[in-house]
Design a protein around this motif. Structure first.
Motif, PDB file in Angstrom:
ATOM      1  N   LYS A  87     -12.298  -1.308  -9.350  1.00  0.00           N
ATOM      2  CA  LYS A  87     -10.779  -1.369  -9.389  1.00  0.00           C
ATOM      3  C   LYS A  87      -9.962  -1.825  -8.224  1.00  0.00           C
ATOM      4  CE  LYS A  87      -7.078  -0.525 -11.525  1.00  0.00           C
ATOM      5  NZ  LYS A  87      -6.331  -1.323 -12.787  1.00  0.00           N
ATOM      6  N   GLU A 110     -10.561  -5.634  -8.660  1.00  0.00           N
ATOM      7  CA  GLU A 110      -9.650  -6.329  -9.610  1.00  0.00           C
ATOM      8  C   GLU A 110      -8.255  -6.319  -9.144  1.00  0.00           C
ATOM      9  OE1 GLU A 110      -8.970  -5.717 -14.440  1.00  0.00           O
ATOM     10  OE2 GLU A 110      -9.289  -3.687 -13.006  1.00  0.00           O
ATOM     11  N   ARG A 125     -14.623  -7.665 -14.679  1.00  0.00           N
ATOM     12  CA  ARG A 125     -13.338  -7.470 -13.795  1.00  0.00           C
ATOM     13  C   ARG A 125     -13.312  -8.543 -12.648  1.00  0.00           C
ATOM     14  NH1 ARG A 125     -12.962  -0.942 -14.099  1.00  0.00           N
ATOM     15  NH2 ARG A 125     -10.742  -1.497 -13.321  1.00  0.00           N
ATOM     16  N   TRP A 126     -14.400  -8.827 -12.048  1.00  0.00           N
ATOM     17  CA  TRP A 126     -14.263  -9.606 -10.774  1.00  0.00           C
ATOM     18  C   TRP A 126     -15.002 -10.667 -10.669  1.00  0.00           C
ATOM     19  CZ3 TRP A 126     -17.038 -10.877  -6.668  1.00  0.00           C
ATOM     20  CH2 TRP A 126     -16.611 -11.595  -5.527  1.00  0.00           C
ATOM     21  N   LYS A 139     -14.306 -13.807 -12.892  1.00  0.00           N
ATOM     22  CA  LYS A 139     -13.094 -14.555 -12.743  1.00  0.00           C
ATOM     23  C   LYS A 139     -12.850 -15.443 -11.593  1.00  0.00           C
ATOM     24  CE  LYS A 139     -10.477 -10.553 -14.859  1.00  0.00           C
ATOM     25  NZ  LYS A 139      -9.441  -9.485 -14.749  1.00  0.00           N
TER      26      LYS A 139
END
Length: 408
Positions: free
Chosen positions: A140, A143, A204-205, A208
């Motif tokens: 998290k 992210e 999530r990472w 991207k």
């Protein structure tokens, strides 16, 4: 001759009685003088203990530790910071508060908690972060780094991280992102990647990141793993070698899906393998084993070197500041468990040492460095110091003489 024998016998008896009387008088006088001798012996004074014991550490209250962290003496500040770390790493509530802090959107709050975790953990306490809460918090936090990053208006969408094979962009990344990757690299190297995949590290990472246009993402990702030797590449290699990790990489277009073998091609491969012989199979197995072992050792060396470089950048002032942040969390946790406001009470050194570990797991052992007698001796030895300053001039660094010998 009879009288001569009688005289000789009497002389021997007299000498024996005199000897026995002499010995008896000597022993009697010695016993009588023992109490006076013991009362009048001046023994040299025993040297004072040059280190603090574990009982002394546990008896220090949070208010006292806060004062010691503000002390002008460098050695006292450093020792207080180590005591705070030892106390906080064994408290589940403190770890949960710090892990929650690294997921906040505010950058300063995330950095404060990340530096505190970096100071608290080492190779002996890293398992405390290999939990559902720990892995989820680090993913998290990564992210949040992507969401809060300022977009570059001049960035070319066709550019990727591997356009130049001789330039590694990892070392120019933000320190918050590098600290999260440091923890994940160590956790995946020491344990496994299942939790990292489960909490969406790829989605999530990793997916991207600028891997270039969709048609070149697979090639760019493969070239990145071939030419890079940083924490991102180490984590991605472990994901690629894991069944669940490879499925996640295939799902988000970073690895080409494996094609199933056709029946005819499968039969020809089986016949070729059967005719190769045991010698060629053994040689191939030995070669693949050596290659895998070499890749593992290189990956471990890269992670350790990168970790040392990152933690080495933390100055003493930053370490002390991180200890103060951890102490604040400790105070808040103790206040919540005891039902008082933070900062109230706990002003004396006679506070119960167990009050700071409320909520810890039952039977949670102390850190490894405190279980071994030799490690405890070395830890105490490094805390010894002499301050040669009579107070007539400001305290300087060269006034503090620290012990550096191995003799205990």
């Amino acid at each position: 001759m009879s009288w001569h024998s009688s005289i000789n016998g009497q002389s021997v008896a007299s000498l024996g009685l005199m000897a026995a009387a002499t010995v008896g008088i000597y022993i009697g006088i010695r016993e009588l003088l023992k109490p006076y001798h013991a009362a009048n012996i001046n023994y040299p004074p025993l040297p004072k203990t040059q280190y603090i014991t574990q009982d002394t550490e546990d008896s220090l209250s949070l208010a006292t530790l806060e004062k010691l962290l503000k002390h002008y003496n460098f050695s006292i500040r450093e020792t207080a910071a180590k005591i705070v770390c030892d106390r906080a790493i064994n408290d589940d509530d403190v770890l949960l508060v710090l892990l929650l802090g690294i997921t906040r959107r505010d950058y300063d709050e995330r950095m404060k908690n990340l530096r505190a975790l970096a100071m608290l953990t080492d190779q002996h306490t890293l398992h405390r972060l290999n939990t559902v809460e720990g892995i989820s918090a680090f993913v998290k936090s990564l992210e949040q780094c992507v969401l809060t990053a300022e977009p570059d208006p001049d960035a070319d969408p066709n550019e990727s991280m591997i356009d130049d094979i001789s330039f590694d962009e990892y070392y120019l990344r933000d320190i918050a992102e590098k600290l999260c990757l440091m923890f994940l690299a160590q956790l995946t190297e020491k344990f496994d990647v299942d939790l990292v995949v489960r909490f969406g590290f790829v989605r999530r990472w990793l997916a991207k990141q600028p891997w270039g246009p969709p048609a070149k993402r697979i090639d760019n990702f493969a070239r990145y793993l071939k030419y890079r030797d940083n924490r991102i590449a180490d984590i991605c290699r472990r994901l690629r070698d894991s069944p669940s990790g490879r499925r996640a990489l295939e799902k988000y277009g970073l690895v080409a899906p494996r094609q199933p073998l056709q029946p005819k091609l499968l039969q020809s491969n089986l016949r070729a393998a059967a005719g190769a012989g045991e010698g060629s199979l053994s040689a191939a197995a030995g070669s693949s084993s050596n290659t895998a072992e070499g890749d593992t050792l290189r990956g471990m060396a890269a992670v350790e070197a990168a970790t040392d470089n990152s933690l080495g950048d933390m100055t003493t002032d930053a370490m002390i500041q991180a200890a103060r942040d951890v102490l604040t969390v400790l105070d808040a946790v103790v206040s919540a468990n005891s039902g008082r406001a933070p900062g109230e009470g706990d002003t004396g050194d006679d506070a119960s040492p167990t009050s700071t570990t409320t909520g810890s797991r039952a039977g949670q052992p102390r850190p490894h460095s405190q279980n071994s007698r030799e490690e405890q001796r070395i830890r105490r030895q490094h805390r010894e110091a002499m301050v040669l300053n009579d107070g007539t001039r400001p305290l300087r660094r060269d006034d503090i003489i620290e012990r550096d010998s191995d003799s205990g």
